[in-house]
Design a protein around this motif. Structure first.
Motif, PDB file in Angstrom:
ATOM      1  N   VAL A   1       0.732  -1.318   0.045  1.00 42.33           N
ATOM      2  CA  VAL A   1       0.148  -0.089   0.023  1.00 42.33           C
ATOM      3  C   VAL A   1       0.841   1.343  -0.028  1.00 42.33           C
ATOM      4  O   VAL A   1       0.611   2.281  -0.858  1.00 42.33           O
ATOM      5  CB  VAL A   1      -0.943   0.024   1.343  1.00 42.33           C
ATOM      6  N   GLU A   2       1.893   1.230   1.214  1.00 41.40           N
ATOM      7  CA  GLU A   2       2.723   2.354   0.699  1.00 41.40           C
ATOM      8  C   GLU A   2       3.717   2.645  -0.346  1.00 41.40           C
ATOM      9  O   GLU A   2       4.191   3.723  -0.632  1.00 41.40           O
ATOM     10  CB  GLU A   2       3.564   2.406   2.358  1.00 41.40           C
ATOM     11  N   ASN A   3       4.217   1.561  -0.914  1.00 40.87           N
ATOM     12  CA  ASN A   3       5.138   1.647  -1.901  1.00 40.87           C
ATOM     13  C   ASN A   3       4.475   1.873  -3.250  1.00 40.87           C
ATOM     14  O   ASN A   3       5.331   2.021  -4.441  1.00 40.87           O
ATOM     15  CB  ASN A   3       6.070   0.207  -2.017  1.00 40.87           C
TER      16      ASN A   3
ATOM     17  N   PHE B   1     -13.970  -7.464  -1.409  1.00 43.10           N
ATOM     18  CA  PHE B   1     -13.054  -7.089  -2.295  1.00 43.10           C
ATOM     19  C   PHE B   1     -13.673  -6.850  -3.744  1.00 43.10           C
ATOM     20  O   PHE B   1     -15.004  -7.184  -3.750  1.00 43.10           O
ATOM     21  CB  PHE B   1     -12.254  -8.307  -2.774  1.00 43.10           C
ATOM     22  N   PRO B   2     -13.241  -5.927  -4.540  1.00 45.89           N
ATOM     23  CA  PRO B   2     -11.730  -5.395  -4.241  1.00 45.89           C
ATOM     24  C   PRO B   2     -11.844  -4.246  -3.601  1.00 45.89           C
ATOM     25  O   PRO B   2     -12.737  -3.657  -2.926  1.00 45.89           O
ATOM     26  CB  PRO B   2     -11.811  -4.701  -5.810  1.00 45.89           C
ATOM     27  N   GLN B   3     -10.573  -3.930  -3.381  1.00 47.51           N
ATOM     28  CA  GLN B   3     -10.210  -2.836  -2.276  1.00 47.51           C
ATOM     29  C   GLN B   3      -9.144  -2.116  -3.017  1.00 47.51           C
ATOM     30  O   GLN B   3      -8.018  -2.556  -3.686  1.00 47.51           O
ATOM     31  CB  GLN B   3      -9.572  -3.263  -0.950  1.00 47.51           C
ATOM     32  N   VAL B   4      -9.474  -0.545  -3.182  1.00 45.26           N
ATOM     33  CA  VAL B   4      -8.496   0.171  -3.898  1.00 45.26           C
ATOM     34  C   VAL B   4      -7.862   1.219  -2.923  1.00 45.26           C
ATOM     35  O   VAL B   4      -8.522   1.806  -2.085  1.00 45.26           O
ATOM     36  CB  VAL B   4      -9.445   1.134  -5.016  1.00 45.26           C
ATOM     37  N   TYR B   5      -6.405   1.448  -3.002  1.00 49.66           N
ATOM     38  CA  TYR B   5      -5.803   2.243  -1.970  1.00 49.66           C
ATOM     39  C   TYR B   5      -5.232   3.246  -3.251  1.00 49.66           C
ATOM     40  O   TYR B   5      -4.448   2.789  -3.942  1.00 49.66           O
ATOM     41  CB  TYR B   5      -4.578   1.392  -1.476  1.00 49.66           C
ATOM     42  N   ILE B   6      -5.249   4.600  -2.620  1.00 50.71           N
ATOM     43  CA  ILE B   6      -4.816   5.708  -3.649  1.00 50.71           C
ATOM     44  C   ILE B   6      -3.949   6.378  -2.481  1.00 50.71           C
ATOM     45  O   ILE B   6      -4.416   6.513  -1.623  1.00 50.71           O
ATOM     46  CB  ILE B   6      -5.513   6.401  -4.240  1.00 50.71           C
ATOM     47  N   GLY B   7      -2.401   6.629  -2.839  1.00 45.83           N
ATOM     48  CA  GLY B   7      -1.703   7.409  -1.792  1.00 45.83           C
ATOM     49  C   GLY B   7      -1.566   6.898  -0.738  1.00 45.83           C
ATOM     50  O   GLY B   7      -1.500   7.873   0.633  1.00 45.83           O
ATOM     51  N   GLY B   8      -1.623   5.493  -0.518  1.00 44.87           N
ATOM     52  CA  GLY B   8      -1.440   4.848   1.007  1.00 44.87           C
ATOM     53  C   GLY B   8      -2.956   4.808   1.761  1.00 44.87           C
ATOM     54  O   GLY B   8      -2.850   4.080   2.955  1.00 44.87           O
ATOM     55  N   GLU B   9      -3.910   5.127   1.297  1.00 44.83           N
ATOM     56  CA  GLU B   9      -5.166   5.149   1.979  1.00 44.83           C
ATOM     57  C   GLU B   9      -6.138   4.409   1.192  1.00 44.83           C
ATOM     58  O   GLU B   9      -6.179   4.593   0.032  1.00 44.83           O
ATOM     59  CB  GLU B   9      -5.829   6.889   2.055  1.00 44.83           C
TER      60      GLU B   9
END
Length: 109
Positions: A11-13, A70-78
């Motif tokens: 998520v962070e990378n 699911f699905p789960q979307v993370y943008i900019g670590g959030e």
């Protein structure tokens, strides 16, 4: 490495990552297919994790952000959300600028 630590690193990378059933090229459920398509239509690269190929992530991702599906979307670590939220943001024109901002922030670094 602990599975929650692996998820945190993913998520962070990655400025944008989708945890989905299948892959963007070969989704294994309709919700994942629609969400990946919305991301593709934003014309930006994104990472993905096929939760069906990684049972440990499949079992533990719902605990990571307290999001059960699911699905789960993370943008900019959030966590942005799942299919409905991502599609709504795409339709309102909010998704692409959010993705572009996350990518720029990651590049700036």
């Amino acid at each position: 490495m602990d599975v929650l630590e692996r998820i945190r690193e993913q998520v962070e990378n990655n400025p944008v990552v989708i945890y989905m059933k299948g892959t963007p090229q070969f989704p294994m459920c309709g919700f994942s297919a629609r969400t990946a398509e919305a991301l593709k239509r934003c014309e930006a690269e994104f990472a993905y994790v096929n939760v069906l190929a990684d049972p440990e992530i499949f079992e533990n991702l719902p605990r990571y952000a307290n999001w059960p599906t699911f699905p789960q979307v993370y943008i900019g670590g959030e966590l942005v959300g799942g299919c409905d939220i991502t599609l709504e943001m795409f339709e309102k024109g909010e998704l692409k600028p959010m993705i572009e901002e996350a990518i720029q922030a990651k590049q700036a670094g």
